[in-house]
Motif scaffolding. Structure first.
Motif, PDB file in Angstrom:
ATOM      1  N   ILE A 172       0.810  -1.221   0.000  1.00 59.87           N
ATOM      2  CA  ILE A 172       0.000   0.000   0.000  1.00 59.87           C
ATOM      3  C   ILE A 172       0.840   1.266   0.000  1.00 59.87           C
ATOM      4  CG2 ILE A 172      -1.971  -1.108   1.091  1.00 59.87           C
ATOM      5  CD1 ILE A 172      -1.128   0.200   3.709  1.00 59.87           C
TER       6      ILE A 172
ATOM      7  N   ASP B 151      -2.377   2.066  -7.743  1.00 63.25           N
ATOM      8  CA  ASP B 151      -3.457   2.949  -8.180  1.00 63.25           C
ATOM      9  C   ASP B 151      -4.525   2.990  -7.092  1.00 63.25           C
ATOM     10  OD1 ASP B 151      -5.293   4.485  -9.473  1.00 63.25           O
ATOM     11  OD2 ASP B 151      -5.617   3.122 -11.161  1.00 63.25           O
ATOM     12  N   VAL B 152      -4.701   4.172  -6.480  1.00 59.52           N
ATOM     13  CA  VAL B 152      -5.658   4.306  -5.379  1.00 59.52           C
ATOM     14  C   VAL B 152      -7.080   4.047  -5.854  1.00 59.52           C
ATOM     15  CG1 VAL B 152      -6.575   5.902  -3.653  1.00 59.52           C
ATOM     16  CG2 VAL B 152      -4.128   5.900  -4.181  1.00 59.52           C
ATOM     17  N   ARG B 153      -7.404   4.495  -7.047  1.00 60.90           N
ATOM     18  CA  ARG B 153      -8.755   4.284  -7.559  1.00 60.90           C
ATOM     19  C   ARG B 153      -9.066   2.795  -7.725  1.00 60.90           C
ATOM     20  NH1 ARG B 153      -8.496   8.098 -12.720  1.00 60.90           N
ATOM     21  NH2 ARG B 153      -6.449   7.081 -12.754  1.00 60.90           N
TER      22      ARG B 153
ATOM     23  N   ARG C 289     -10.029   1.121  -4.302  1.00 62.11           N
ATOM     24  CA  ARG C 289     -11.206   1.564  -3.563  1.00 62.11           C
ATOM     25  C   ARG C 289     -12.199   0.437  -3.303  1.00 62.11           C
ATOM     26  NH1 ARG C 289     -12.639   7.467  -6.302  1.00 62.11           N
ATOM     27  NH2 ARG C 289     -10.826   8.577  -5.425  1.00 62.11           N
TER      28      ARG C 289
ATOM     29  N   ILE D 292      -3.244   4.102   5.419  1.00 59.44           N
ATOM     30  CA  ILE D 292      -4.545   4.111   4.735  1.00 59.44           C
ATOM     31  C   ILE D 292      -5.217   5.464   4.900  1.00 59.44           C
ATOM     32  CG2 ILE D 292      -6.868   3.118   4.799  1.00 59.44           C
ATOM     33  CD1 ILE D 292      -5.607   0.429   5.403  1.00 59.44           C
TER      34      ILE D 292
ATOM     35  N   LYS E  95      -3.531   7.917   2.537  1.00 55.28           N
ATOM     36  CA  LYS E  95      -3.600   7.666   1.107  1.00 55.28           C
ATOM     37  C   LYS E  95      -5.027   7.623   0.565  1.00 55.28           C
ATOM     38  CE  LYS E  95      -0.609   5.209  -2.053  1.00 55.28           C
ATOM     39  NZ  LYS E  95       0.512   4.260  -2.128  1.00 55.28           N
ATOM     40  N   PHE E  96      -5.985   7.208   1.383  1.00 56.35           N
ATOM     41  CA  PHE E  96      -7.365   7.059   0.922  1.00 56.35           C
ATOM     42  C   PHE E  96      -8.224   8.126   1.594  1.00 56.35           C
ATOM     43  CE2 PHE E  96      -5.255   3.027   0.493  1.00 56.35           C
ATOM     44  CZ  PHE E  96      -5.677   2.555  -0.736  1.00 56.35           C
TER      45      PHE E  96
END
Length: 507
Positions: free
Chosen positions: A217, A223-225, A228, A261, A264-265
């Protein structure tokens, strides 16, 4: 023939064409029935699925640009399709089979090998030594080696961040991490430095899985998308439940992962704060037992330090409804350092919160718990350092009434800690500015300590504080001394009158 890792070729249509059509007696079907049977056979022969070869006559009849209704896919796409449809179920016997290393595998086949190794690592074990055979021990060691290979491969290859590989990684992580925690060894919260540590039996595998997921992570290639649909509210709740583990090593990994997390999210930030609040509510009002409170407060400390100014109403409400009531629980000493940091971060962000926070402290001030009172005095000094003169004036009367009680405490550590407040230059300057209101409140406690306290250190500190006030305003000290003597005389007189009244009633 069926190749390992690839689906068997669909030969249903081809075998149906090879079967001879059924024979019917003449005149049994009739014209309409015969036509239906012919149309059915024509449809069966016309539906050529993937893997069905056309006959030589059929190939001649088809135009060159219409030989296949579907364009031929590239070899990479066909490989990915075959991997997706491969059987993902493995057992312990599969772990005992020799698995090739990534160095021995060509570049084109490493992604497939990576996924195969991930699926092998989904095999779980019973870590009870009595139930483990020699085969199980060998399979456990093989899985550990596979996990180490995966950790090394993630750091070297960018092909592991494809959608298919990400799904397999998350499946392996969830399978290994999300489990029912064993029964607690310690029924109450204990200081980890005072009690023997409790170790998770499956830690030889869990540690490598945590390390793999952490490297995964934090990678810049992720790629964060795409993540998801994997890292969502349910996943976060699962990590928060694992924070109740008694193994401190596991909680350290979870703390770092949750913090990454959160950073980043961004779409999960509000949910993480809400979930932590619910965990604390349950801890305060229901159980008073959670092994991960310190780690959660450390995460919150870094979150609070990043809050934008001015603070939102929901953040202030969190301070009042969650952090302040946490000072009332019995095991406060275990996590007080982290809790104090969170509270002081709020006051540092917005100094107007100081009166509310200090007033809240005074409402829940411990009465008979001396160790807890020492923690309150330590935190109170940190808050006073961040308090502005305007806010200090608003709370000085109730504040110094409590400090006077602490100064006159028979517990020498409490009295000593309360007198140490004058060693802080900033707080001492605030007291000097408002000495006309403060000295009349604390003078009785100072006078009694200087005359009759049993501890010599407290006696010396009390005399030093009186000397500070005398240097600042000797007239004020004399005035307070006379007022104290007059009050003592009045109290003695009232006691004599009361005693006389009781004697007259008893006659």
């Amino acid at each position: 023939a069926k190749v390992a890792g690839f689906p068997a070729r669909d030969t249903a249509s081809w075998s149906s064409l090879q079967r001879a059509p059924p024979c019917y007696p003449p005149g049994q079907l009739g014209l309409s029935g015969a036509m239906k049977m012919i149309n059915k056979l024509l449809k069966m022969s016309g539906k050529n699925k993937k893997g069905t070869k056309l006959g030589s006559k059929d190939q001649k009849d088809v135009a060159p640009d219409q030989k296949s209704p579907h364009p031929k896919k590239s070899s990479s796409v066909s490989k990915e399709a075959s991997i997706k449809s491969a059987d993902a179920s493995y057992c312990r016997k599969d772990l005992l089979k020799l698995s090739p290393s990534f160095q021995e595998t060509p570049q084109s086949g490493r992604l497939r090998l990576f996924i195969d190794k991930l699926r092998l690592c989904c095999v779980m074990f019973d870590w009870n030594p009595e139930d483990q055979s020699q085969t199980d021990l060998k399979a456990i060691e093989t899985k550990r080696q596979l996990l180490l290979e995966l950790v090394d491969f993630i750091g070297k290859s960018k092909s592991v961040f494809t959608e298919q590989a990400v799904a397999e990684v998350m499946k392996m992580v969830c399978t290994n991490l999300f489990r029912t925690l064993p029964p607690k060894v310690h029924k109450t919260m204990v200081d980890p430095e005072e009690e023997e540590p409790v170790f998770e039996p499956a830690w030889p595998h869990l540690q490598i899985v945590y390390e793999l997921f952490l490297r995964f992570i934090v990678s810049g290639d992720l790629d964060v998308r795409m993540m998801r649909k994997h890292i969502n509210a349910n996943f976060v709740n699962g990590l928060l439940e694992l924070l109740d583990s008694e193994d401190r090593r596991e909680r350290d990994y979870l703390k770092t992962i949750l913090h990454r997390i959160y950073a980043k999210f961004m779409m999960l930030r509000a949910w993480i704060r809400k979930s932590i609040s619910l965990t604390f509510y349950n801890f305060i009002y229901a159980t008073e037992h959670h092994n991960g409170v310190s780690e959660l407060l450390e995460i919150l400390g870094s979150i609070i330090s990043g809050f934008a100014q001015p603070l939102k109403a929901e953040h202030k409400q969190f301070l009042r409804s969650v952090l302040m009531p946490m000072h009332k629980v019995k095991p406060l000493a275990i996590f007080h350092q982290q809790l104090s940091y969170c509270v002081t971060q709020f006051v540092d962000k917005d100094h107007t919160l100081a009166p509310d926070v200090i007033t809240g402290f005074l409402k829940i001030w411990p009465v008979i718990n001396s160790s807890k009172e020492l923690l309150f005095l330590n935190e109170l000094e940190e808050l006073l350092e961040l308090t502005q003169p305007e806010e200090f004036e608003m709370i000085l009367e109730p504040l110094f009434r409590q400090i006077a009680k602490s100064i006159s405490s028979p517990h020498f550590q409490i009295a000593e800690r309360a007198l140490f407040v004058w060693h802080n230059e900033y707080i001492s300057s605030l007291i000097a500015d408002y000495r006309e209101k403060i000295l009349p409140i604390i003078f009785p406690a100072l006078h009694v300590n200087s005359q009759s306290h049993w501890n010599s250190t407290v006696n010396t500190l009390t005399l030093n504080v009186l000397k500070i006030f005398m240097d600042l305003d000797n007239d004020l000290v004399e005035q307070c001394s006379k007022a104290y003597e007059k009050k003592e005389e009045d109290d003695i007189k009232k006691m004599a009158e009361r005693k006389q009244a009781w004697e007259s009633m008893m006659r």
